[in-house]
Write an enzyme that holds these catalytic residues in place. Structure first.
Site, mmCIF file in Angstrom:
data_model
loop_
_atom_site.group_PDB
_atom_site.id
_atom_site.type_symbol
_atom_site.label_atom_id
_atom_site.label_comp_id
_atom_site.label_asym_id
_atom_site.label_seq_id
_atom_site.Cartn_x
_atom_site.Cartn_y
_atom_site.Cartn_z
ATOM 1 C CG ASP A 168 0.658 4.648 4.417
ATOM 2 O OD1 ASP A 168 -0.217 4.172 3.996
ATOM 3 O OD2 ASP A 168 1.219 3.951 5.327
ATOM 4 C CG ASP B 2 7.941 2.719 13.121
ATOM 5 O OD1 ASP B 2 8.347 3.109 11.883
ATOM 6 O OD2 ASP B 2 7.120 1.820 13.019
ATOM 7 C CG ASP C 66 -0.249 -0.515 2.741
ATOM 8 O OD1 ASP C 66 0.905 0.105 2.585
ATOM 9 O OD2 ASP C 66 -0.717 -1.140 3.391
#
Length: 465
Positions: free
Chosen positions: A82, A162, A80
């Site tokens: 983002d 992260d 996907d």
């Protein structure tokens, strides 16, 4: 008068200190031009490009970020895409009619194009701990971020992500990649490195420990020592994560094509126990019990099916993983209560699944299928008369047969292996041949029925009427 002057000086000094800290904390950006990276627009989703172009046209920044950029740089096909922007979620919604806002903990915009969803996030900012921030930022007593809706700049956003390899930004405005945290070097070196202080970041969101392991297994990378060190001692923080979220994470860990490697890392870093406490109780020192062998084999089989573009079902995975704890529980209930094994087996299914769901909120649609697969195991040996044909018509017969084959393989049981061979031949045989196979069963001498002792009255189980 003196007090007012002192307060004024204090404000000026604190402002200067704050600006100095921000200057020191501001990361150095590395801009990688188009000719020095492998990302091409033809490899990016058309819908993601539409979103970025419209944001740019409206005067906002728009960057492709996260796993999509990482995978493109590695030459992989992203699952996907983002997008991150300086537009707020409400501003994004005004630009796209096919947009809805989701999430309370992290406010996001989902721009929907049929089955494809482009996730658009606003740049995240740092937490200053101001009183006015409590409506947008909130931490629990253990340091976990309960709400994180403080917006900031792209530089702050890069620091809030992260891992370094997930903090790379691609622009359709000039086709450059921006790196604020050394992600390009870690990507080349094959290193999973957490941004910031590892213990603080894990306490903010303990699921980051699972993500570190998942990326290491999926990408074939190693976890940096400072990122790995706190994981075993902080693993119990996962007990504070909602079971529904852990269920979704468990599927990403075990049903993404790298389940076996992920499983080994989960065990190494003591992360498997918070997810599957029922199973870890039955682990052995040498790791060679039937339960441990069936977990390894079902994960290897699942990985193979995914890489061959074949369907997988979590219900079958759970049926295999929990099979031997189920047998132990059923045997214990039968011995303690005097119930028939069939009744004890039914109660054991409830106990095992109830405990599993306390850690992972496994949906009822899956636990129902898992029960079917388990119950069919008891019926597979009873083939006389019309039983075999009825069993063959059951919608979960194939899954039950596959579990039977797995059991025969890991137990190295000759009787189970003969049963697997029989069912394998029966399901592909023509009706006349099937009838012949059943006639042969009828001619076999039936086992001598043992005289049963009178059954003890079952004690009343707690919590039942």
């Amino acid at each position: 008068m003196f007090t007012r002057v002192a307060n004024f000086c204090r404000k000026v000094l604190s402002r200067e200190e704050s600006e100095a800290e921000q200057a020191v904390a501001r990361p150095q950006v590395t801009v990688i031009p188009r000719e020095q990276h492998a990302i091409s627009r033809k490899d990016i989703s058309e819908n993601a490009l539409k979103v970025m172009y419209r944001l740019n046209k409206a005067g906002y920044e728009a960057w492709l970020v996260g796993g999509g950029v990482r995978d493109l740089l590695l030459g992989k096909k992203p699952k996907d895409f983002d997008v991150t922007t300086n537009a707020t979620p409400e501003q994004v919604r005004k630009l796209f009619r096919n947009c809805r806002l989701v999430g309370r903990r992290f406010r996001l915009a989902h721009v929907m194009f049929g089955p494809e969803i482009i996730e658009v996030a606003t740049f995240r900012g740092h937490h200053e701990g101001n009183v006015s921030d409590r409506t947008t930022s909130q931490r629990g007593q253990n340091g976990m971020l309960l709400r994180d809706n403080i917006f900031g700049s792209i530089e702050e956003d890069a620091q809030r992500r992260d891992f370094t390899i997930n903090s790379l930004y691609y622009s359709v405005a000039d086709f450059t990649v921006r790196d604020y945290v050394g992600g390009m070097k870690d990507l080349k070196d094959g290193v999973i490195r957490l941004i910031g202080n590892p213990e603080t970041r894990y306490r903010e969101d303990p699921v980051r420990m699972l993500r570190a392991v998942r990326f290491a297994a999926k990408l074939g990378m190693r976890i940096s020592p400072e990122t790995a060190e706190p994981i075993p001692r902080l693993a119990t923080l996962l007990n504070d994560i909602p079971p529904a979220r852990l269920f979704e994470e468990s599927l990403k860990l075990l049903q993404a094509g790298y389940g076996y490697e992920t499983y080994k890392l989960l065990c190494e870093y003591h992360l498997f126990q918070p997810l599957f406490p029922t199973i870890t109780r039955y682990f052995t020192e040498n790791g060679d019990s039937p339960m441990e062998r069936i977990i390894e084999q079902v994960l290897k089989n699942t990985d193979t099916r995914i890489h061959n573009d074949m369907r997988v079902n979590p219900a079958f995975l759970f049926a295999a993983m929990f099979w031997y704890p189920l047998l132990e529980t059923a045997q214990k209930i039968a011995q303690e209560s005097g119930l028939t094994y069939h009744d004890a087996f039914a109660l054991a299914m409830n106990d095992v699944l109830d405990e599993a769901c306390r850690s992972l909120a496994i949906p009822k649609r899956l636990t129902t299928l898992t029960r079917d697969i388990w119950q069919l195991q008891l019926r597979m040996s009873r083939r006389q008369g019309k039983r075999a044909w009825k069993l063959l018509e059951h919608p979960k017969f194939r899954a039950a047969y596959d579990l039977l084959a797995l059991r025969a393989e890991v137990e190295r049981n000759a009787e189970l292996q003969r049963l697997v061979k029989w069912w394998g031949e029966f399901q592909v045989s023509a009706p006349p041949d099937q009838k012949g196979m059943l006639n042969e069963l009828d001619e076999e001498p039936s086992p001598r029925r043992r005289t049963r002792r009178p059954r003890k009255r079952a004690p009343r189980r707690e919590g039942t009427a």
